[in-house]
Design a protein around this motif. Sequence first.
Motif, mmCIF file in Angstrom:
data_model
loop_
_atom_site.group_PDB
_atom_site.id
_atom_site.type_symbol
_atom_site.label_atom_id
_atom_site.label_comp_id
_atom_site.label_asym_id
_atom_site.label_seq_id
_atom_site.Cartn_x
_atom_site.Cartn_y
_atom_site.Cartn_z
ATOM 1 N N UNK A 1 0.843 -1.207 0.000
ATOM 2 C CA UNK A 1 0.000 0.000 0.000
ATOM 3 C C UNK A 1 0.876 1.254 0.000
ATOM 4 N N UNK A 2 1.916 1.267 0.843
ATOM 5 C CA UNK A 2 2.823 2.426 0.878
ATOM 6 C C UNK A 2 3.486 2.638 -0.481
ATOM 7 N N UNK A 3 3.958 1.554 -1.067
ATOM 8 C CA UNK A 3 4.600 1.681 -2.377
ATOM 9 C C UNK A 3 3.606 2.183 -3.424
ATOM 10 N N UNK A 4 2.380 1.690 -3.360
ATOM 11 C CA UNK A 4 1.355 2.119 -4.314
ATOM 12 C C UNK A 4 1.104 3.615 -4.203
ATOM 13 N N UNK A 5 1.026 4.116 -2.980
ATOM 14 C CA UNK A 5 0.760 5.543 -2.792
ATOM 15 C C UNK A 5 1.960 6.397 -3.182
ATOM 16 N N UNK B 1 -7.633 6.084 -5.458
ATOM 17 C CA UNK B 1 -7.937 5.772 -6.848
ATOM 18 C C UNK B 1 -8.116 4.270 -6.977
ATOM 19 N N UNK B 2 -8.608 3.859 -8.119
ATOM 20 C CA UNK B 2 -9.002 2.462 -8.294
ATOM 21 C C UNK B 2 -8.199 1.835 -9.431
ATOM 22 N N UNK B 3 -7.546 0.728 -9.117
ATOM 23 C CA UNK B 3 -6.775 -0.019 -10.114
ATOM 24 C C UNK B 3 -7.739 -0.964 -10.842
ATOM 25 N N UNK B 4 -8.095 -0.605 -12.061
ATOM 26 C CA UNK B 4 -9.080 -1.375 -12.830
ATOM 27 C C UNK B 4 -8.423 -2.210 -13.915
ATOM 28 N N UNK B 5 -7.144 -2.589 -13.738
ATOM 29 C CA UNK B 5 -6.424 -3.297 -14.786
ATOM 30 C C UNK B 5 -6.656 -4.802 -14.778
ATOM 31 N N UNK B 6 -7.361 -5.312 -13.777
ATOM 32 C CA UNK B 6 -7.721 -6.730 -13.836
ATOM 33 C C UNK B 6 -8.908 -6.866 -14.784
ATOM 34 N N UNK B 7 -8.662 -7.382 -15.987
ATOM 35 C CA UNK B 7 -9.692 -7.411 -17.026
ATOM 36 C C UNK B 7 -10.916 -8.188 -16.580
ATOM 37 N N UNK B 8 -10.698 -9.342 -15.948
ATOM 38 C CA UNK B 8 -11.821 -10.200 -15.588
ATOM 39 C C UNK B 8 -12.754 -9.513 -14.596
ATOM 40 N N UNK B 9 -12.181 -8.879 -13.570
ATOM 41 C CA UNK B 9 -13.014 -8.205 -12.570
ATOM 42 C C UNK B 9 -13.745 -7.020 -13.194
ATOM 43 N N UNK B 10 -13.033 -6.218 -13.956
ATOM 44 C CA UNK B 10 -13.666 -5.066 -14.602
ATOM 45 C C UNK B 10 -14.747 -5.509 -15.572
ATOM 46 N N UNK C 1 -8.415 -0.566 -4.392
ATOM 47 C CA UNK C 1 -8.293 0.840 -4.020
ATOM 48 C C UNK C 1 -7.032 1.093 -3.195
ATOM 49 N N UNK C 2 -6.704 0.159 -2.333
ATOM 50 C CA UNK C 2 -5.578 0.363 -1.409
ATOM 51 C C UNK C 2 -4.253 -0.103 -1.983
ATOM 52 N N UNK C 3 -4.275 -1.087 -2.893
ATOM 53 C CA UNK C 3 -3.045 -1.645 -3.459
ATOM 54 C C UNK C 3 -3.208 -1.745 -4.972
ATOM 55 N N UNK C 4 -2.324 -1.101 -5.689
ATOM 56 C CA UNK C 4 -2.424 -1.097 -7.154
ATOM 57 C C UNK C 4 -1.607 -2.256 -7.733
ATOM 58 N N UNK C 5 -1.957 -3.478 -7.286
ATOM 59 C CA UNK C 5 -1.119 -4.623 -7.638
ATOM 60 C C UNK C 5 -1.160 -4.947 -9.121
ATOM 61 N N UNK D 1 7.228 -5.513 0.184
ATOM 62 C CA UNK D 1 6.203 -5.132 -0.787
ATOM 63 C C UNK D 1 6.134 -6.141 -1.928
ATOM 64 N N UNK D 2 7.277 -6.719 -2.278
ATOM 65 C CA UNK D 2 7.287 -7.756 -3.311
ATOM 66 C C UNK D 2 6.487 -8.970 -2.846
ATOM 67 N N UNK D 3 6.699 -9.368 -1.596
ATOM 68 C CA UNK D 3 5.892 -10.454 -1.045
ATOM 69 C C UNK D 3 4.423 -10.078 -0.952
ATOM 70 N N UNK D 4 4.164 -8.818 -0.587
ATOM 71 C CA UNK D 4 2.782 -8.355 -0.527
ATOM 72 C C UNK D 4 2.108 -8.392 -1.886
ATOM 73 N N UNK D 5 2.879 -8.077 -2.939
ATOM 74 C CA UNK D 5 2.320 -8.134 -4.291
ATOM 75 C C UNK D 5 1.912 -9.563 -4.648
ATOM 76 N N UNK D 6 2.775 -10.534 -4.349
ATOM 77 C CA UNK D 6 2.443 -11.927 -4.648
ATOM 78 C C UNK D 6 1.196 -12.366 -3.884
ATOM 79 N N UNK D 7 1.141 -12.039 -2.591
ATOM 80 C CA UNK D 7 -0.027 -12.421 -1.797
ATOM 81 C C UNK D 7 -1.278 -11.694 -2.267
ATOM 82 N N UNK D 8 -1.145 -10.410 -2.595
ATOM 83 C CA UNK D 8 -2.315 -9.631 -3.004
ATOM 84 C C UNK D 8 -2.888 -10.151 -4.312
ATOM 85 N N UNK D 9 -2.032 -10.522 -5.253
ATOM 86 C CA UNK D 9 -2.528 -11.019 -6.538
ATOM 87 C C UNK D 9 -3.314 -12.316 -6.372
ATOM 88 N N UNK D 10 -2.761 -13.263 -5.597
ATOM 89 C CA UNK D 10 -3.467 -14.536 -5.446
ATOM 90 C C UNK D 10 -4.691 -14.386 -4.547
#
Length: 525
Positions: free
Chosen positions: A46-50, A71-80, A284-288, A305-314
């Motif tokens: 989240x800190x890195x994203x901001x 702001x909202x990260x809408x780059x996940x095609x399936x969710x959007x 909204x909180x993490x632009x993974x 943050x790299x570990x957080x990215x892996x966990x956040x994506x899955x």
Amino acid sequence: MENRARDHIKMASNPKVQTAPLPRRELLVYWLLSFGSHFYSFYELHRFSKEHEAGLDREFVLEKGFLNGFKRDALDFEWTFWTAWAKKSFLWTLIGHAVISRLCSALYPQLRVMALTVYGLSAASSVLGLKGVAVLLVHVALSFFVAQLRKPILCWTCNLLFLCTLHIRQIQDIGRGWYEQQEEYSLLFSSVSMNTLRLISFSLEHCESPAVHSDGVLQLGWLLSYTFYHPFFYNGPVITYNDYVEQMQRAVEERKQHKGGAHYLLFRSARILVWWCIAEYMIHAMYMHAIKSNETYLEILPPWALGGLALALVQFFFVKYLVIYGLPSMLATLDQLVPPGVPRCVSIMYSFTGMWRQFDKGLYRWLLRYIYVPLGGSHHGVLYKILSTTLAIGFIFLWHGGHDYLQCWALMNWLGVLVETGLKALFGSPFLCSFLERHSSAATRRRCAALLCAFSTAMLILSNLVFLGGIHVGRIFWKRVLLQGWSTVAPPMLAFLYCFAQVGMEWTPHLSLVTMNSQRNNNKK
């Protein structure tokens, strides 16, 4: 074959192996470290994203968020894609399905299946258009007539050809020409892919059914009902043809109010809303999804943050499918169907085999029923098991589109499943099992199993990153964690994954490797 498939499914869905108990203080440490590592890594992401929000916004155009200051990260095609279609039409057509189903159940239960079929066909026509529905009807008709020959190889060939036509550029261009927007063609693509699974299910079930005189019109009617059942039509979950027909017939015959009344509806709706809120909060909180799309950001992410990215994506992938499968499953339950269970939390998955069994349970049962068991499975020796596993994973690779990153993902899963299977066989051998039981306690064997599972989980996460982000994401994680960070990043990562595995074993007691096979040998004695 059907009984064997059901035995496989029963063992997979009801694993009652008892875990070896550990001291409560030790378990508490595992729980605290697991939750603490999740929250802290998410905070660092989240800190890195901001800190890099302006750069991410310039490159990817982050959307205006629902929350002030976000702001909202809408780059996940399936969710959007699915949330946009839900607002546009799906929510309303699903509500219409529920209303018609309840009215018919109360007033004309014998006409309920027919009414739902007509409604599903009409709802599909309103979204896909007449040409899109015509494609599906042609597939249904051809598959139906080929199934009458009762030759499984012909049924497979016919339906695999349907699947392959989705990837022929000339045919894709024709389909795109029917619609004004790419999203509409994507919906047709998804519908045809899901329909292929249903047609294979019908065809193979028909080949196995007794060759007695039956009403072809009635069979075709059930196939159309199964194909255009609205809650499952676009994206699943998957249910087999026989299960659908049996449960629908039982629902008509019983003619009684299902447990799914107002309280059930409110409770399940509230759960789905909570899952949706969690998914939206995460983007909204993490632009993974924006971060994983830029290799520069992947290279400069701090280790936590790299570990957080892996966990956040899955984790986002998991929560996304709680919503995508949750609403259709709720409506199917109101129709007295028994849909597959929702995915299990990926943070307590500690093996490749566990992920295949517990994430998309409907698809896993489908693979067991129509590919794994018919090819021999685990009942005809090692070679048949390897062949069955290879073709099951190969089919999923083709069904998902056959892209290059999917080749890498499929190969990693194939190797992971085979290695885990080999280790289970090794630790389940009478000599080694008795040796371990003589020289170690059950708790020690559980700790050894968790350590092995930590390595398996690391490879599982890596394969999921390839699936969710592409080869470049997996390559950078491999380089930063296992090559450059072998002495600094990898050891603490494996330690936390060890904690995740212990929590998973406590929460879902179908232990792999050492403990499971020890229990089997004890049962034999």
